[in-house]
Design an enzyme around this catalytic site. Structure first.
Site, PDB file in Angstrom:
ATOM      1  N   GLU A  77      39.003  37.526  37.650  1.00 22.68           N
ATOM      2  CA  GLU A  77      39.815  38.661  37.201  1.00 22.68           C
ATOM      3  C   GLU A  77      38.953  39.899  37.012  1.00 22.68           C
ATOM      4  O   GLU A  77      37.787  39.813  36.613  1.00 22.68           O
ATOM      5  CB  GLU A  77      40.484  38.271  35.879  1.00 22.68           C
ATOM      6  CG  GLU A  77      41.445  39.271  35.309  1.00 22.68           C
ATOM      7  CD  GLU A  77      42.139  38.723  34.057  1.00 22.68           C
ATOM      8  OE1 GLU A  77      42.607  39.555  33.249  1.00 22.68           O
ATOM      9  OE2 GLU A  77      42.206  37.496  33.880  1.00 22.68           O
ATOM     10  N   GLU A  88      42.451  47.753  30.899  1.00 23.70           N
ATOM     11  CA  GLU A  88      43.531  47.507  29.957  1.00 23.70           C
ATOM     12  C   GLU A  88      43.500  48.541  28.834  1.00 23.70           C
ATOM     13  O   GLU A  88      42.477  48.693  28.163  1.00 23.70           O
ATOM     14  CB  GLU A  88      43.433  46.103  29.368  1.00 23.70           C
ATOM     15  CG  GLU A  88      43.593  45.003  30.418  1.00 23.70           C
ATOM     16  CD  GLU A  88      43.448  43.622  29.831  1.00 23.70           C
ATOM     17  OE1 GLU A  88      44.465  42.916  29.691  1.00 23.70           O
ATOM     18  OE2 GLU A  88      42.302  43.229  29.513  1.00 23.70           O
TER      19      GLU A  88
END
Length: 265
Positions: free
Chosen positions: A139, A143
């Site tokens: 990943e 964010e």
């Protein structure tokens, strides 16, 4: 921190809006399983043969909303992802996620977006692959954590191992205006950019993912991740806006004037 889980679905190749259909001689080949090619998506329409709209499930007990296709709309060339109080599955709230159907490897990943406002929310642009695809959990993340939208968190996971978080300032606030976020993923180097400025670089190969991944944007909330996202507070529907998503394969030229590749090459 990772909270990913994905419902399985098929993978299709995009035939429209591809920028390059021919692999240029000398350009580094992608990893096995990375079939995605360069594209620039400006959301004049939503090509559902290319994009998959998450609908009807949540990612686990940490998430207080259910993915709903009703929460994802287009508005004059901008993708809107909404978080709102609504009965959806077993949750009291509905939220939105968009993901590519195709997997991408090394290259440049870019988004122009405005995060949602609100403690307890997460506005994210990331790439991900994991067990639901019968792959290790790899990943790469941008964010915006609802408790402090003056920053964006960058992070990456390698075979399920994280711990690589870094908080980066976003001038003027990630929820106040559109900002450009990009990461350039190479086998031996990973670089994160905010508004064209290099903000973080990783050169330890053990902390750089190697498996091809899908591209995601999402907006979701949580009641119990207080330390990470802040206390959840709902005052009405809020939205995250995405103006553009782009991917450029290694060795290819920048594809639009605002691309980070136009500045660094």
């Amino acid at each position: 921190m990772s909270t990913r889980s994905r419902a399985p679905h098929g993978t299709l190749s995009r035939s429209l809006l591809l920028v390059s259909l021919v692999i240029t001689p000398g350009v580094a080949m992608a990893q096995d399983g990375a079939t995605g090619r360069s594209f620039v998506e400006e959301f004049d329409t939503l090509d559902r043969s290319f994009w998959y709209v998450s609908d009807g499930w949540s990612n686990g007990d940490h998430q207080n909303c259910t993915w709903s296709k009703q929460q994802l709309t287009l508005d004059n060339g901008t993708l809107q992802l909404e978080f709102a109080k609504a009965e959806a599955g077993e949750r009291d709230y509905a939220c939105a996620e968009l993901q590519s159907r195709t997997r991408y490897g090394y290259g440049t990943y870019e988004v122009r977006m405005r995060a949602a406002s609100g403690s307890g929310l997460n506005s994210a642009f990331f790439s991900y692959i994991g067990p639901v695809d019968k792959q290790p959990h790899d990943e790469l993340d941008f964010e915006v954590l609802g408790k402090d939208s003056s920053q964006v968190q960058v992070n990456q996971y390698v075979s399920g191992r994280g711990g690589n978080e870094k908080m980066v300032p976003v001038a003027g606030g990630a929820d106040k205006d559109f900002h450009d976020y990009a990461f350039i993923w190479e086998q031996q180097r990973l670089r994160y950019f905010v508004d064209g400025k290099l903000v973080h670089e990783v050169t330890d190969a053990t902390k750089i993912p190697s498996h091809p991944q899908k591209i995601f944007v999402s907006l979701w909330g949580s009641d119990n991740l207080v330390g990470w996202l802040g206390p959840f507070s709902y005052a009405g529907p809020v939205s995250m806006a995405v103006d553009r998503i782009a991917y450029t394969a290694p060795g290819e030229d920048c594809r639009f004037p605002q691309s980070v590749l136009c500045e660094i090459e």
